[in-house]
Design a protein around this motif. Structure first.
Motif, PDB file in Angstrom:
ATOM      1  N   THR A  63       1.191  -1.334   0.169  1.00 51.04           N
ATOM      2  CA  THR A  63       0.416  -0.378   0.040  1.00 51.04           C
ATOM      3  C   THR A  63       0.480   1.095  -0.113  1.00 51.04           C
ATOM      4  N   ALA A  64      -0.181   2.246  -0.587  1.00 53.62           N
ATOM      5  CA  ALA A  64       1.016   3.437  -0.506  1.00 53.62           C
ATOM      6  C   ALA A  64      -0.101   5.171  -0.470  1.00 53.62           C
ATOM      7  N   PRO A  65       0.409   5.926  -0.122  1.00 51.55           N
ATOM      8  CA  PRO A  65      -0.407   7.402  -0.033  1.00 51.55           C
ATOM      9  C   PRO A  65      -1.090   7.241  -1.621  1.00 51.55           C
ATOM     10  N   ALA A  66      -2.451   7.921  -1.503  1.00 52.43           N
ATOM     11  CA  ALA A  66      -2.362   8.276  -2.769  1.00 52.43           C
ATOM     12  C   ALA A  66      -2.885   9.876  -2.668  1.00 52.43           C
ATOM     13  N   PRO A  67      -2.824  10.623  -4.018  1.00 50.61           N
ATOM     14  CA  PRO A  67      -4.304  11.907  -4.447  1.00 50.61           C
ATOM     15  C   PRO A  67      -5.392  11.614  -3.412  1.00 50.61           C
ATOM     16  N   LYS A  68      -5.761  12.703  -3.187  1.00 47.29           N
ATOM     17  CA  LYS A  68      -7.244  12.707  -2.722  1.00 47.29           C
ATOM     18  C   LYS A  68      -8.065  12.420  -4.269  1.00 47.29           C
ATOM     19  N   ASP A  69      -9.601  11.750  -3.517  1.00 50.36           N
ATOM     20  CA  ASP A  69     -10.793  11.714  -4.582  1.00 50.36           C
ATOM     21  C   ASP A  69     -11.391  12.918  -4.732  1.00 50.36           C
ATOM     22  N   GLU A  81      -9.196  10.592   1.753  1.00 54.44           N
ATOM     23  CA  GLU A  81      -7.528  10.369   1.612  1.00 54.44           C
ATOM     24  C   GLU A  81      -7.968   9.022   0.766  1.00 54.44           C
ATOM     25  N   CYS A  82      -7.118   8.733   0.005  1.00 54.97           N
ATOM     26  CA  CYS A  82      -7.341   7.626  -0.832  1.00 54.97           C
ATOM     27  C   CYS A  82      -5.981   6.462  -0.872  1.00 54.97           C
ATOM     28  N   THR A  83      -6.122   5.260  -1.484  1.00 53.80           N
ATOM     29  CA  THR A  83      -5.167   4.438  -0.728  1.00 53.80           C
ATOM     30  C   THR A  83      -4.503   3.501  -1.686  1.00 53.80           C
ATOM     31  N   ALA A  84      -2.916   3.755  -2.511  1.00 55.60           N
ATOM     32  CA  ALA A  84      -3.251   2.827  -3.625  1.00 55.60           C
ATOM     33  C   ALA A  84      -2.529   1.456  -3.783  1.00 55.60           C
ATOM     34  N   ALA A  85      -3.112   1.167  -3.548  1.00 59.83           N
ATOM     35  CA  ALA A  85      -2.953  -0.480  -3.227  1.00 59.83           C
ATOM     36  C   ALA A  85      -2.650  -2.160  -4.289  1.00 59.83           C
ATOM     37  N   GLY A  86      -1.713  -2.576  -4.101  1.00 56.27           N
ATOM     38  CA  GLY A  86      -1.686  -3.279  -4.993  1.00 56.27           C
ATOM     39  C   GLY A  86      -1.824  -5.097  -4.319  1.00 56.27           C
TER      40      GLY A  86
END
Length: 230
Positions: A162-168, A173-178
């Motif tokens: 997981t890594a922080p991602a830009p807000k929608d 707050e969003c999360t980038a998940a592999g």
């Protein structure tokens, strides 16, 4: 299923579709998952580019998507292409990822409701999902992915990173998940492979329409600082 006797071999005639067009050439040599060929000075391959290779064997036509490791040069250096080592048979290029930007619903195992998100890129073995869902490495999730013109497929997967991602758009707050896929029905797997193939071919057709310019080759003996008009 593609049998080994119909695999690549030295001297074999192939048809290569790349970003600059389509050409026919022959394989110079084969070393395991690598094939070497010299498509000529007019073929501008890019390292990392995915190209389509087709050939005929046993009254059947085979299609492989391969990655360019090293392009050919004007000095005669051979191009090197790699077959995907994760591919189990012709038609399943499991390691390739395509940019998607498609909608999906992600739900943690045991949760009642899912949360809307976006599939940033996807392959047959996993996807990168951006959503407001609070995920941690090791979580098991259920993905409902909306494939354009193919409908919705359901996949079970495991969060690997997981890594922080830009807000929608709503400022959440969003999360980038592999996510690595762990369970999928055969019907949904076929639909996903079909989608991946179409996306790769669309990118190739678009690239051919753009037709990248061929850079001019200048004489090596031109003196540094000389007037190019003379």
């Amino acid at each position: 299923m593609a049998q080994p006797k119909y695999g690549f071999k030295t001297g074999q005639k192939i048809r290569l579709r790349h970003a600059g067009g389509v050409l026919e050439t022959r394989i110079v040599r084969v070393e395991g998952e690598l094939i070497f060929l010299h498509p000529g000075p007019g073929c501008l391959l890019t390292p990392g580019e995915v190209v389509e290779i087709t050939f005929t064997g046993g009254n059947r036509q085979f299609v492989y998507y391969m990655q360019v490791l090293r392009p050919s040069t004007r000095q005669g250096r051979d191009a090197v292409l790699r077959r995907n080592p994760n591919a189990t048979y012709n038609g399943t290029r499991r390691g390739w990822r395509v940019q998607a930007g498609i909608k999906a619903t992600i739900r943690k195992m045991g949760a009642v409701h899912g949360i809307n998100g976006v599939i940033e890129n996807i392959g047959a073995e996993g996807a990168l999902v951006i959503s407001p869902c609070r995920l941690q490495t090791g979580n098991t999730v259920i993905l409902q992915i909306q494939l354009p013109e193919l409908g919705t497929i359901e996949v079970e997967g495991l969060v690997c990173r997981t890594a922080p991602a830009p807000k929608d758009e709503l400022g959440e707050e969003c999360t980038a998940a592999g996510i690595a896929f762990s369970r999928m029905s055969r019907r949904h797997h076929v639909a996903l492979i079909y989608y991946i193939w179409n996306r790769i071919r669309e990118r190739q057709r678009d690239a051919i329409r753009r037709k990248r310019p061929v850079l001019p080759s200048y004489p090596r003996n031109r003196m540094k600082g000389s007037d190019p008009e003379k």
